[in-house]
Write a protein that holds these residues in place. Sequence first.
Motif, PDB file in Angstrom:
ATOM      1  N   CYS A 305      17.261   6.560 -28.319  1.00 38.96           N
ATOM      2  CA  CYS A 305      18.643   6.874 -28.650  1.00 38.96           C
ATOM      3  C   CYS A 305      18.876   8.382 -28.685  1.00 38.96           C
ATOM      4  N   VAL A 306      17.896   9.105 -29.186  1.00 38.54           N
ATOM      5  CA  VAL A 306      18.092  10.536 -29.369  1.00 38.54           C
ATOM      6  C   VAL A 306      17.849  11.315 -28.078  1.00 38.54           C
ATOM      7  N   PHE A 307      16.787  10.966 -27.379  1.00 40.43           N
ATOM      8  CA  PHE A 307      16.450  11.740 -26.191  1.00 40.43           C
ATOM      9  C   PHE A 307      17.061  11.162 -24.921  1.00 40.43           C
ATOM     10  N   MET A 319      20.681   1.638 -20.809  1.00 43.47           N
ATOM     11  CA  MET A 319      19.540   1.906 -21.668  1.00 43.47           C
ATOM     12  C   MET A 319      19.739   1.345 -23.064  1.00 43.47           C
ATOM     13  N   ILE A 320      20.937   1.521 -23.574  1.00 46.53           N
ATOM     14  CA  ILE A 320      21.212   0.988 -24.909  1.00 46.53           C
ATOM     15  C   ILE A 320      21.201  -0.540 -24.872  1.00 46.53           C
ATOM     16  N   ASP A 321      21.683  -1.102 -23.758  1.00 49.52           N
ATOM     17  CA  ASP A 321      21.595  -2.553 -23.611  1.00 49.52           C
ATOM     18  C   ASP A 321      20.158  -3.004 -23.816  1.00 49.52           C
ATOM     19  N   VAL A 383      26.418   7.791 -30.382  1.00 51.25           N
ATOM     20  CA  VAL A 383      25.525   8.945 -30.489  1.00 51.25           C
ATOM     21  C   VAL A 383      24.956   9.288 -29.119  1.00 51.25           C
ATOM     22  N   ARG A 384      24.542   8.261 -28.371  1.00 53.84           N
ATOM     23  CA  ARG A 384      23.969   8.473 -27.042  1.00 53.84           C
ATOM     24  C   ARG A 384      24.994   9.165 -26.134  1.00 53.84           C
ATOM     25  N   GLU A 385      26.224   8.714 -26.230  1.00 53.71           N
ATOM     26  CA  GLU A 385      27.277   9.265 -25.390  1.00 53.71           C
ATOM     27  C   GLU A 385      27.469  10.750 -25.684  1.00 53.71           C
ATOM     28  N   ARG A 386      27.469  11.090 -26.966  1.00 57.08           N
ATOM     29  CA  ARG A 386      27.670  12.491 -27.335  1.00 57.08           C
ATOM     30  C   ARG A 386      26.498  13.361 -26.914  1.00 57.08           C
TER      31      ARG A 386
END
Lengths: 626, 366
Positions: A305-307, A319-321, A383-386
């Motif tokens: 999620c972060v990288f 990826m989040i899926d 968060v991923r989008e940002r």
Amino acid sequence: MGLKESQNDDMIIGKKQQDNWYVKYEPKCLSQVAIHKRKLNDIVSEIKSILDGKSEHKIVLLTGPSGCSKSTVIKLIANELIPEYRKQNNNGFKNASKDACFTEYSTDDTTISPLYSFENFLESVKYLVGPNLQLILVEDLPNIFYPDIKLRFQNSLKKWINDDTRKNPPLVICLTECEIPALYDENSDFHRFTIEQKFISETVFDKEILNSPSVFRIRFNPINKTLITKVLKDIQSKEKLQLQKNDKLRGGKPLRAIQEIAGSCGDIRSAITNFQNWAMMPPHVNPAIHTRQEGVSYFHAVGKCVFGSQHANNDTGTMIDALIENYVSIHDPNLKLGVYENYHISKDLSISVASDILDIIGLSDIMGTSSNIANDEYCFRGVRERLKGGVDTESSHRKIKFPREWKMNKKRFSYRSEVDDFYLLNISKYKENFQKRDIDLYYSYYSPTIRKFQHFKKNYILSCLKSNPATSHNKIDSDIVTVDENTDYLDRLGGKIVGLDADSEMLKFENKYTDDSCMVFNKNKIFLSSSNFSSNKNEISKDLSADDDFDEFEIDKIIEDSDIEESGKEKTNNDHGIDTSKDGDEEDEDDYLIKMFSQAPSFQNDTMDQHMNSLSDSDIDILNNV
Amino acid sequence: MSLWVDKYRPSTLAELSHNEHVTNILKSLSENNPNDLPHLLLYGPNGSGKKTRTMCLLNSIFDSSVYRLKIDVRQFQVNSRKLELNVVSSPHHVEITPSDLGGSYDRVVIQELLKEIGQTEQVEFGSNISNTANNNSNSNKSPRFKVVIINDANSLSLDAQAALRRTMEKYSKNIRLFMLCDSLSSIISPIKSRVLLLRIPAPTNQEIVSILDSICFKQQVNIENKDNSCLLKIASFANGNLRLALLTLESMAMANNLTLKDTTSVIRPDWQVVLMKMSNKIIKERNVKCLIECRSMLYELLAHCIPADVILHDLTMFIISALANPTIIIGVVKNASIFDERLALGSKVIYHLEGFIANVMCEMEK
């Protein structure tokens, strides 16, 4: 799906004489085991050096996920090495080479209470040395989900480690680590990082065992694709008959299946079972391959999620899926905390992006309970989008940290216990009934501050009286007489306010705050409140707050503290105080001393003397300075 | 001995020092037929003497035995969960702080406890009455009830308040409720209509100074400069909180060897000092690094059980006091109100505290 499975069952029943392949093709010697050569050498040389007595290690800890050949390796090593060593020690009385090469701990024996079974086992295997040499293998652990059993288990291991009297046989512990999906439960908020959820060595053993020089830890990784492929191909060649019968050999089918299975997980047991299943199927069925689901571990998930992903094009959505699909429990409230704890590490954020991210996390927090998947998804996707876009190269080396929340909760709990104790103390000693909120906001700081000064003053006066009984004194304030370093809190409740940092390692909590000591705290509370606490108070507060131990160093600190602001003036004040004391009432002195000792029966006279001796030195210094 | 704040706590109605008119109401309550005593709800800011007045009132209705406190740990069974609550009691009253329980279990506890007390008639007082007849002007109608003090009543859940309202009527023969709270806003109206509301205002700075002055005299604290500017400084810092003022006074007096000067600095609670430093940092640095440093302090404050709304409030106040531009101040206050609501709605306060800081930083960057 149901139909397929029932067919599957029929097939297996039809060929009942046939073993499971993972039993049938179990490696017979070390060279056959699917494991990296270097790792294998590490383990062999370690066990050898222990058997030779060259190594100081007493326990070998093998950890890793399931199906990565931990137990296979260690059993084969035992079979190959132990007979040699036995021969060396054998003095001809007995041909021991036919005995088993290892003894395994088992929980099957119901005649012994589970509380003692592990202790008894360790006791009984101690003598398996010399000609009877065996490797002690612990795979099955006692039921350590019970705190009592866990404690005993750990203690007996510590005893084993610290036992220097004789040479014990090598003890090997195989621990299959796994994360158990957490059911969200509001009430269990405070032990988040526990054995119930993360069955890993950090939770099974305690810090003392893991950091002990006598413990050698080897971590196993999931088996890589090449090794699994190799094993499966091997099996394929041996099982040609079976495959032919089911018409599976045409068109490169086995190879494709092997590739698919090998790529799906690093669990060799599961891979072989799947391959067998595939091979057993009648030709017209082409079953989907369901290997053991490879859960994404906690840190992996947070990292994703972060990288983000390495491939820039499938950055967010897919990826989040995948993450949501694969993470063992997306409901784990820790995951959101983990994202929060680590959102800033991937690159240098501007403050506006940071506030956007915090907004997203905050909104997802107020969206409803944590069991609602939508708010977690909102959080991760947002968060991923940002954070979309490149990652700073150096930052990818920064470690992801476990959220501080649980650490804070432990600290908070120990603070609460201190407050409870403080509360009872004030009710019993000073007859004051505080409210918790007021304690939190005011008393927890002011009361120890004031008492500390009073305590210092008391010691000062006592020592002056002692060194020079003839001197007359400042009129002693009766307040300070009752201050007692053994009962009163002289340091801020819960410790000074300094930052609470996240650890890069998960395992860095103080033993003081482990579950067991929490229980002790509670016991004290009940014990205290049961009845006349004033008499018990001393010993309890001693072990509750080791910080209260007063020594010279502390005194110096107080002097510094009191001097902080206006040291010069402070001293003249002191001076002044002593001068005016000359005309103080002399009769009172004796009364005060008598009162002092009669009011505080808890003083043991000799320790008190010691205190005063140790104090008087530093006090004389002050006097000199003045 | 106890701290000054307790040592000089008034124990009878006659000793009460500030806000005469409230004291007069209480006096008249205690002189009436005690069985006519209504349920009471005392509200006012922290440190204005709600509890002190309640105890004084009890003292005049019963006798000084209300100060003979004993503490029990009571256990309650709430669907397979055991709860413990400290119950402080004297022969005539019981005192509970439901907020200690946390969560939504307060209803069960309150009901159980009140039922238990309410079902026992205070027979023993009837026999005692002949002995204590001279204490009570109207001995025939001596109080036949027990008083239950509920501290921090505004933290009672709505559930518990609704349960309370029935209990109040059902057992009013044996029980009088004295509820203490900071603000009336979260008390439901059925309760408000069943009690006598008494507002206890905070003492004015001048009143605080005179109280501090009298204590300084009794404790032989030297005050240089007779114009009391030092005490005034403490009073304005305490902002109407007498408890805070007394604690500050004592620690200052102790730290400076019982001599107070104009220059003696006020000793603030350490968490406030931390928040002050934090607010300075926020105003000066305004970047993510600073945000992360703030996080570790926030966690530490939470670990010391400083309530999140207090952190938010004080932080906002410190930031505002250091700013000059009115539009930014409006922005900060707006954010504070947004995040105050989120604190109440959410489950993890840390997100919202950090979110507030980040938003304030953004506001100042504009």
